[in-house]
Design a protein around this motif. Structure first.
Motif, PDB file in Angstrom:
ATOM      1  N   ILE B  13       0.846  -1.177  -0.033  1.00 51.52           N
ATOM      2  CA  ILE B  13       0.099   0.009   0.085  1.00 51.52           C
ATOM      3  C   ILE B  13       0.826   1.229   0.008  1.00 51.52           C
ATOM      4  CG2 ILE B  13      -1.697   1.273   1.519  1.00 51.52           C
ATOM      5  CD1 ILE B  13      -2.672  -1.313  -0.164  1.00 51.52           C
ATOM      6  N   ARG B  14       0.545   2.197  -0.970  1.00 51.39           N
ATOM      7  CA  ARG B  14       1.411   3.364  -0.901  1.00 51.39           C
ATOM      8  C   ARG B  14       0.765   4.506  -0.196  1.00 51.39           C
ATOM      9  NH1 ARG B  14       4.963   5.083  -0.610  1.00 51.39           N
ATOM     10  NH2 ARG B  14       6.721   6.042  -1.973  1.00 51.39           N
ATOM     11  N   ILE B  15      -0.559   4.655  -0.227  1.00 54.55           N
ATOM     12  CA  ILE B  15      -1.447   5.673   0.641  1.00 54.55           C
ATOM     13  C   ILE B  15      -2.836   5.308   0.779  1.00 54.55           C
ATOM     14  CG2 ILE B  15      -2.107   6.761  -1.721  1.00 54.55           C
ATOM     15  CD1 ILE B  15      -1.974   9.710  -0.136  1.00 54.55           C
ATOM     16  N   SER B  16      -3.192   5.567   2.135  1.00 54.39           N
ATOM     17  CA  SER B  16      -4.509   5.153   2.428  1.00 54.39           C
ATOM     18  C   SER B  16      -4.958   6.187   3.241  1.00 54.39           C
ATOM     19  CB  SER B  16      -4.433   3.924   3.210  1.00 54.39           C
ATOM     20  OG  SER B  16      -3.468   4.254   4.292  1.00 54.39           O
ATOM     21  N   THR B  17      -6.334   6.234   3.324  1.00 52.07           N
ATOM     22  CA  THR B  17      -7.219   7.136   4.241  1.00 52.07           C
ATOM     23  C   THR B  17      -7.936   6.385   5.198  1.00 52.07           C
ATOM     24  OG1 THR B  17      -9.103   7.159   2.895  1.00 52.07           O
ATOM     25  CG2 THR B  17      -7.398   8.649   2.323  1.00 52.07           C
ATOM     26  N   LYS B  18      -7.996   7.030   6.578  1.00 54.44           N
ATOM     27  CA  LYS B  18      -8.694   6.302   7.335  1.00 54.44           C
ATOM     28  C   LYS B  18      -9.786   7.306   8.075  1.00 54.44           C
ATOM     29  CE  LYS B  18      -8.024   3.638  11.550  1.00 54.44           C
ATOM     30  NZ  LYS B  18      -8.055   4.318  12.917  1.00 54.44           N
ATOM     31  N   ASP B  19     -11.098   7.043   7.881  1.00 57.94           N
ATOM     32  CA  ASP B  19     -12.108   7.902   8.141  1.00 57.94           C
ATOM     33  C   ASP B  19     -12.148   9.279   7.737  1.00 57.94           C
ATOM     34  OD1 ASP B  19     -13.498   5.739   9.396  1.00 57.94           O
ATOM     35  OD2 ASP B  19     -12.295   6.135  11.276  1.00 57.94           O
ATOM     36  N   LEU B  20     -11.702   9.495   6.353  1.00 54.89           N
ATOM     37  CA  LEU B  20     -11.584  10.765   5.851  1.00 54.89           C
ATOM     38  C   LEU B  20     -12.726  11.315   5.455  1.00 54.89           C
ATOM     39  CD1 LEU B  20      -8.871  12.544   4.961  1.00 54.89           C
ATOM     40  CD2 LEU B  20      -9.581  12.133   2.832  1.00 54.89           C
ATOM     41  N   SER B  21     -13.087  12.631   6.146  1.00 58.22           N
ATOM     42  CA  SER B  21     -14.432  13.239   5.824  1.00 58.22           C
ATOM     43  C   SER B  21     -14.303  14.798   5.225  1.00 58.22           C
ATOM     44  CB  SER B  21     -15.385  13.149   6.798  1.00 58.22           C
ATOM     45  OG  SER B  21     -14.734  13.863   7.922  1.00 58.22           O
ATOM     46  N   VAL B  22     -15.147  15.295   4.447  1.00 60.11           N
ATOM     47  CA  VAL B  22     -14.900  16.733   4.030  1.00 60.11           C
ATOM     48  C   VAL B  22     -16.116  17.128   4.192  1.00 60.11           C
ATOM     49  CG1 VAL B  22     -14.458  18.127   2.119  1.00 60.11           C
ATOM     50  CG2 VAL B  22     -13.040  15.911   2.398  1.00 60.11           C
ATOM     51  N   LYS B  23     -16.092  18.489   4.861  1.00 58.99           N
ATOM     52  CA  LYS B  23     -17.425  19.470   4.956  1.00 58.99           C
ATOM     53  C   LYS B  23     -16.919  20.627   4.311  1.00 58.99           C
ATOM     54  CE  LYS B  23     -18.406  18.412   9.669  1.00 58.99           C
ATOM     55  NZ  LYS B  23     -18.570  18.815  10.889  1.00 58.99           N
ATOM     56  N   TYR B  24     -17.994  21.175   3.464  1.00 58.72           N
ATOM     57  CA  TYR B  24     -18.021  22.516   2.952  1.00 58.72           C
ATOM     58  C   TYR B  24     -19.127  23.365   3.987  1.00 58.72           C
ATOM     59  CZ  TYR B  24     -16.100  20.737  -1.206  1.00 58.72           C
ATOM     60  OH  TYR B  24     -15.192  20.173  -2.235  1.00 58.72           O
ATOM     61  N   LEU B  28     -21.914  18.138   4.735  1.00 55.01           N
ATOM     62  CA  LEU B  28     -20.959  17.024   4.590  1.00 55.01           C
ATOM     63  C   LEU B  28     -20.892  16.599   3.151  1.00 55.01           C
ATOM     64  CD1 LEU B  28     -19.446  15.353   6.455  1.00 55.01           C
ATOM     65  CD2 LEU B  28     -21.072  13.816   6.647  1.00 55.01           C
ATOM     66  N   ALA B  29     -19.841  16.606   2.669  1.00 56.54           N
ATOM     67  CA  ALA B  29     -19.645  16.424   1.114  1.00 56.54           C
ATOM     68  C   ALA B  29     -19.038  14.866   0.965  1.00 56.54           C
ATOM     69  CB  ALA B  29     -18.714  17.427   0.485  1.00 56.54           C
ATOM     70  N   LEU B  30     -18.561  14.597   1.999  1.00 52.69           N
ATOM     71  CA  LEU B  30     -17.768  13.403   1.955  1.00 52.69           C
ATOM     72  C   LEU B  30     -17.710  12.450   3.431  1.00 52.69           C
ATOM     73  CD1 LEU B  30     -16.179  11.220   0.029  1.00 52.69           C
ATOM     74  CD2 LEU B  30     -14.226  12.026   1.307  1.00 52.69           C
ATOM     75  N   ALA B  48     -21.257   9.328  -9.863  1.00 50.32           N
ATOM     76  CA  ALA B  48     -21.990  10.413 -10.854  1.00 50.32           C
ATOM     77  C   ALA B  48     -21.485  11.913 -10.286  1.00 50.32           C
ATOM     78  CB  ALA B  48     -23.716  10.306 -10.486  1.00 50.32           C
ATOM     79  N   SER B  49     -21.578  12.923 -10.720  1.00 48.76           N
ATOM     80  CA  SER B  49     -21.322  14.290 -10.470  1.00 48.76           C
ATOM     81  C   SER B  49     -21.774  14.380  -9.016  1.00 48.76           C
ATOM     82  CB  SER B  49     -21.818  15.344 -11.261  1.00 48.76           C
ATOM     83  OG  SER B  49     -21.736  15.081 -12.776  1.00 48.76           O
ATOM     84  N   GLY B  50     -21.079  15.008  -8.198  1.00 49.34           N
ATOM     85  CA  GLY B  50     -21.601  15.291  -6.706  1.00 49.34           C
ATOM     86  C   GLY B  50     -21.657  14.149  -5.889  1.00 49.34           C
ATOM     87  N   SER B  51     -20.841  12.991  -6.446  1.00 54.58           N
ATOM     88  CA  SER B  51     -20.711  11.696  -5.638  1.00 54.58           C
ATOM     89  C   SER B  51     -19.549  12.135  -4.498  1.00 54.58           C
ATOM     90  CB  SER B  51     -20.463  10.712  -6.188  1.00 54.58           C
ATOM     91  OG  SER B  51     -19.453  10.931  -7.265  1.00 54.58           O
ATOM     92  N   GLY B  52     -18.712  13.121  -4.792  1.00 55.45           N
ATOM     93  CA  GLY B  52     -17.705  13.221  -3.713  1.00 55.45           C
ATOM     94  C   GLY B  52     -16.211  12.572  -4.305  1.00 55.45           C
ATOM     95  N   LYS B  53     -16.056  12.063  -5.405  1.00 52.44           N
ATOM     96  CA  LYS B  53     -15.148  11.480  -5.865  1.00 52.44           C
ATOM     97  C   LYS B  53     -13.752  12.460  -6.022  1.00 52.44           C
ATOM     98  CE  LYS B  53     -16.483  11.188 -10.564  1.00 52.44           C
ATOM     99  NZ  LYS B  53     -17.600  12.069 -10.692  1.00 52.44           N
ATOM    100  N   ASP B  65      -7.439  22.336   1.454  1.00 48.91           N
ATOM    101  CA  ASP B  65      -7.291  23.356   2.699  1.00 48.91           C
ATOM    102  C   ASP B  65      -8.158  24.590   3.024  1.00 48.91           C
ATOM    103  OD1 ASP B  65      -5.436  21.244   3.482  1.00 48.91           O
ATOM    104  OD2 ASP B  65      -3.902  22.473   3.640  1.00 48.91           O
ATOM    105  N   LYS B  66      -7.882  25.304   2.022  1.00 48.29           N
ATOM    106  CA  LYS B  66      -8.597  26.679   2.482  1.00 48.29           C
ATOM    107  C   LYS B  66      -9.971  26.698   2.007  1.00 48.29           C
ATOM    108  CE  LYS B  66      -5.035  29.409   3.172  1.00 48.29           C
ATOM    109  NZ  LYS B  66      -3.743  29.146   2.577  1.00 48.29           N
ATOM    110  N   ILE B  67     -10.560  25.460   1.404  1.00 50.17           N
ATOM    111  CA  ILE B  67     -11.914  25.491   0.787  1.00 50.17           C
ATOM    112  C   ILE B  67     -12.766  24.893   1.912  1.00 50.17           C
ATOM    113  CG2 ILE B  67     -13.337  25.282  -1.229  1.00 50.17           C
ATOM    114  CD1 ILE B  67     -10.648  24.585  -2.518  1.00 50.17           C
ATOM    115  N   ALA B  68     -12.490  23.811   2.503  1.00 61.56           N
ATOM    116  CA  ALA B  68     -13.095  22.970   3.179  1.00 61.56           C
ATOM    117  C   ALA B  68     -12.542  22.420   4.542  1.00 61.56           C
ATOM    118  CB  ALA B  68     -13.598  21.820   2.315  1.00 61.56           C
ATOM    119  N   THR B  69     -13.401  21.925   5.381  1.00 63.03           N
ATOM    120  CA  THR B  69     -12.819  21.252   6.725  1.00 63.03           C
ATOM    121  C   THR B  69     -12.600  19.522   6.258  1.00 63.03           C
ATOM    122  OG1 THR B  69     -14.427  22.589   7.597  1.00 63.03           O
ATOM    123  CG2 THR B  69     -12.915  21.322   9.224  1.00 63.03           C
ATOM    124  N   VAL B  70     -11.380  19.191   6.564  1.00 56.57           N
ATOM    125  CA  VAL B  70     -11.051  17.749   6.110  1.00 56.57           C
ATOM    126  C   VAL B  70     -10.567  17.167   7.326  1.00 56.57           C
ATOM    127  CG1 VAL B  70      -9.679  16.358   4.714  1.00 56.57           C
ATOM    128  CG2 VAL B  70     -10.383  18.601   3.871  1.00 56.57           C
TER     129      VAL B  70
END
Lengths: 295, 259, 309
Positions: B13-24, B28-30, B48-53, B65-70
């Motif tokens: 594994i090169r990179i992974s995320t654990k419970d990564l969530s994003v809020k605008y 809650l976008a992700l 689909a568009s807006g699915s958070g990918k 960083d400057k746009i959302a809370t991650v």
């Protein structure tokens, strides 16, 4: 009257009004150039002015205008670059930012005589700089700062976010992205703005009569010691500019050939403004072409 | 059928995320997302568009960083890189990004590539020449532009510009390359060339790619993650996701029944 | 290798330092603008208000009094400082020049956006730009050498007064109003015009009923900008208005505006004297009017947005 006739009449009236203005404008320019240019000679541009006698030139006034313009740009460009960059790139979308933008609008619409009086009060009197090139240049900075700042801010805002992200995604700092990627892209627009504002500075008089003063001590162009009072480089000497000279000739009326000298000096001013206008378009277009790969 | 099917790849594994969530703002976008990406493979993020990918992808190199809370963890090189004390500029050197629309700088082709390496400390002209050539070769652009390195990059075609942007990103020698719908602005022929280039690049880079185009995902990727309304429902080998999906939503989507 | 990357990810680099420095330096320059604006307001208000709290001039008398002689005192012992002639003249020249200039600006604006061929536009636009750039002293000089003698020969008297001032200002604010009007008219979507024409309206009807109405806030803003420029213009007006502090009797009697009085007198008074303070009060009025024009523009823009544009 039926609507067709009204339509036709309206068009005619508009055409006539546009025609009147166009003719008047051509007459104005024509009048100045026709009365002014015949007086023009290399000699007129390169001989000193006369307070009372006829036959004076505009050598020192011309130099003072140029020198003031250069100094004012040297001070106001870095300041407005900083403020423009802050507003376009760093400033959060909050009350303080809107407040600064409001202040810039206020500042840019202040009458130039008010700016000049402020310069007189603070620089000439409070800071004891006297009537001097430096006082004049700083006052012109107040005058120029808001215009250039919004010019630079708008230029930066018109660059797409994709360019910003492109820079940031390469691990560049925001500052480096601005400096290395965004600013080069806005150079044509900024240059156009700077050249146009140069034209305004060059012709400005109201902000200068009480800051850089209304007298032009004779200069010795071989004296390059900036501390000497007769050196053209000295920034602490009083310096009447071309525009102030025209005003003074016409209000005090001591000079015998005031009309002739004013006409000739006005012609010079108009030609310089024309030159700046052409230059702004030419440079803007040329840089734009160079930047986009000559398409 | 299952509600969720999220596998952990067996590869390194090169990179992974654990419970990564994003809020605008409050939105809650992700939803908390846990995914692991295998080394030297291409993972497609579909949905689909807006699915958070895209939101997810852009969080990986901290472009949000400057746009959302991650919130949550991003594990890279055994460090959680989603914390304030991380030097994001350093991070982005290791995790490169290519965007939806080609965004070459208003500079020459050469400078587009050499600009960032020079900024990051490589001043030697020979070394820079080498980097430029190597990156352009890897991005399959060298033969087309080798005589025009001093021409403006804006004069290139869209497909060429996008490959230039890939070359620009790999000039930093990143270990991971994030691609946000890299072919969406390109014509079919340029898209084909781009896809071949990506497959070729797999030898050296771990890639994560957002795409709208399911054929593209099957042609190019090894793993696929399916996003819907801010959640990942399925993550598995691409073959499995497209031929034998375990989740109803995925099945509907890959068979063309949206929503 | 692994440990090396980890260490670099956790330590600051050139980029992080640059980031902080860039933000700080640019913020300082932006903050300078705040300081500067406040300094202008505070310095001028400080001197301008002295007339009222130190020199005991009644504000009402200052605004309505018609006698200006701040060196002398009246029967109550207050300095004689009635600024009404200058205020009235300033307002008159501003309004009248805007009244003349606006129709022409609208005509040129409509012509450029609706009627002109591409070629005509290419001539008109740079011409307007050139005229925006002509220095005010040049207009003043022209007014003095052409208009004033013309007035003298036509109406008698000195030839100085409001009329030549209005005519000079007409030329100065025309390009300002015109170019902003052009922007406002251009911002009206083409679909508006097409819709009107499709309904059988004539071109003029579509302009008059649809385009003008949609562009109205922008046109008002343009006019106010023009008025703001006229109100604050100093030298060109000072050169042709005559500079005697009298209520204007007619359009060709010598009078004085706030700016002309300031221009010609501030150098002739001593800092701190009553005469000098009174002049700074005039400057304060100018400053306040400039702020007022700004508020007005804001109000119109806001109103225009609320009405769906």
């Amino acid at each position: 009257m039926d609507v067709k006739k009204v339509d036709h009449l309206a068009k005619r009236i508009i055409q006539v009004m546009v025609g009147i203005v166009a003719v008047l404008l051509v007459l104005i320019i024509g009048y100045i150039l026709v009365t002014g240019l015949p007086q023009e000679s290399i000699d007129f541009l390169f001989k000193p002015s006369q307070a009372v006698k006829a036959g004076g030139g505009i050598r020192d006034q011309l130099w003072n205008s140029i020198y003031l313009l250069i100094l004012a740009l040297l001070i106001s460009i870095p300041l407005s670059l900083g403020a423009g960059i802050y507003l376009a790139e760093y400033a959060p979308d909050n009350k303080l930012t809107h407040f600064i933008q409001t202040l810039i609008e206020i500042l840019s619409s202040l009458p130039s005589i008010v700016v000049g009086l402020f310069g007189y009060l603070v620089l000439v009197i409070r800071f004891n700089m006297g009537f001097s090139i430096l006082s004049g240049a700083l006052t012109l900075t107040v005058f120029n700062l808001p215009l250039l700042t919004s010019n630079i801010e708008n230029a930066l805002r018109s660059v797409s976010d994709e360019q910003r992200e492109g820079g940031l995604a390469l691990g560049l700092s925001r500052w480096q992205t601005i400096k290395g990627i965004l600013l080069p892209r806005t150079v044509p627009e900024i240059i156009t703005g700077v050249v146009l504002s140069s034209g305004r500075i060059f012709g400005e008089a109201a902000a200068l009569i009480y800051t850089s003063g209304q007298s032009a001590p004779a200069l010795n162009y071989l004296n390059w010691n900036p501390l000497s009072p007769e050196s053209p480089l000295n920034v602490m000497r009083p310096a009447e500019t071309l525009a102030v000279h025209i005003w003074k000739l016409n209000t005090e009326g001591l000079t015998i050939d005031a009309d002739i000298v004013s006409a000739a000096a006005s012609a010079v001013l108009i030609l310089v403004v024309l030159l700046f206008n052409i230059l702004a378009h030419y440079l803007g277009n040329k840089l734009e072409r160079k930047l986009t790969g000559g398409k | 059928m299952k509600d969720y099917n999220i596998v952990t790849p067996k590869e390194e594994i090169r990179i992974s995320t654990k419970d990564l969530s994003v809020k605008y703002g409050d939105k809650l976008a992700l939803h908390p997302t846990t995914l692991a990406f295998p080394r030297h493979q291409i993972t497609a993020l579909i949905g689909a568009s807006g699915s958070g990918k895209s939101t997810y992808l852009r969080s990986l190199n901290r472009m949000n960083d400057k746009i959302a809370t991650v919130e949550g963890q991003i594990l890279f090189e055994n460090v959680d890189v989603n914390q304030p004390k991380i030097n994001v500029f350093e991070l982005r050197k290791h995790i490169g990004m290519v965007f939806q629309r080609p965004n070459p700088f208003a500079k020459t082709i050469y400078e587009n590539i050499a600009y960032a390496p020079r900024y990051h400390g490589i001043k030697d002209k020979r070394q820079l020449d080498e980097i430029v050539e190597k990156s352009l070769r890897q991005a399959a652009l060298w033969n087309e532009v080798k005589d025009d390195l001093n021409k403006s990059a804006l004069a290139l075609s869209g497909g060429q510009q996008q490959r230039l942007c890939i070359a620009r990103a790999i000039a930093m020698k990143p270990s991971i390359l994030l691609l946000d719908e890299p072919a969406s602005a390109l014509d079919p022929i340029s898209t084909g060339v781009l896809e071949e280039t990506l497959v070729e690049l797999k030898k050296n880079y771990t890639m994560i790619m957002v795409t709208h185009n399911m054929q593209q995902a099957t042609r190019v990727s090894d793993y696929t993650a399916f996003f819907q309304l801010g959640k990942v429902y399925e993550y598995d080998k691409t073959v499995n996701v497209f031929t034998n999906p375990q989740v109803k939503l995925t099945q509907d989507y890959v068979e063309g029944r949206f929503g | 290798m692994d440990a090396d990357i980890k260490k670099r990810l956790l330590s600051p680099s050139k980029a992080t330092k640059q980031e902080r420095r860039g933000k700080t330096v640019t913020f300082i320059t932006a903050a300078f603008i705040i300081v500067l604006t406040f300094a202008i307001i505070v310095f001028i208000a400080n001197l301008g208000l002295r007339t009222f709290y130190k020199d005991n001039v009644n504000i009402w008398e200052f605004l309505t009094g018609t006698a200006w002689n701040p060196g002398e005192v009246d029967s109550h012992g207050h300095p004689i400082a009635g600024a009404a002639p200058m205020i009235v003249t300033s307002i008159l020249v501003t309004l009248l020049s805007a009244v003349i200039a606006t129709p022409f600006a609208l005509a040129i604006g409509v012509y450029m956006t609706e009627y002109a061929s591409k070629r005509q536009r290419q001539i008109l636009r740079p011409m307007i730009e050139l005229f925006t750039g002509i220095p005010s002293v040049v207009y003043g000089f022209l007014g003095l050498t052409i208009l004033v003698p013309l007035m003298r020969n036509t109406f008698g008297g000195t030839g100085f007064g409001i009329l030549p001032a209005i005519l000079v200002l007409f030329f100065m604010i025309l390009p300002t109003i015109t170019s902003m009007t052009v922007d406002a008219l251009k911002a009206v979507p083409v679909s508006f015009r097409q819709a009107a024409l499709a309904l059988g309206a004539t071109k003029w009807q579509s302009i008059y009923k649809i385009v003008f109405r949609a562009a109205l806030p922008g046109i008002f803003t343009a006019i106010i900008f023009g008025m703001s420029r006229a109100f604050g213009e100093a030298l060109a007006v000072q050169m042709v208005i005559g500079n005697s502090i009298l209520m204007p009797e007619n359009l060709v009697s010598p009078t004085s505006t706030l700016t002309s009085q300031l221009t010609s007198q501030i150098g002739n008074t001593i800092m701190g004297s009553v005469q000098n303070d009174a002049l700074w009060s005039l400057a304060l009025i100018l400053l306040l009017m400039s702020l007022f024009f700004n508020v007005l523009v804001r109000f119109i823009t806001k109103k225009g947005k609320m009405n769906g544009r």
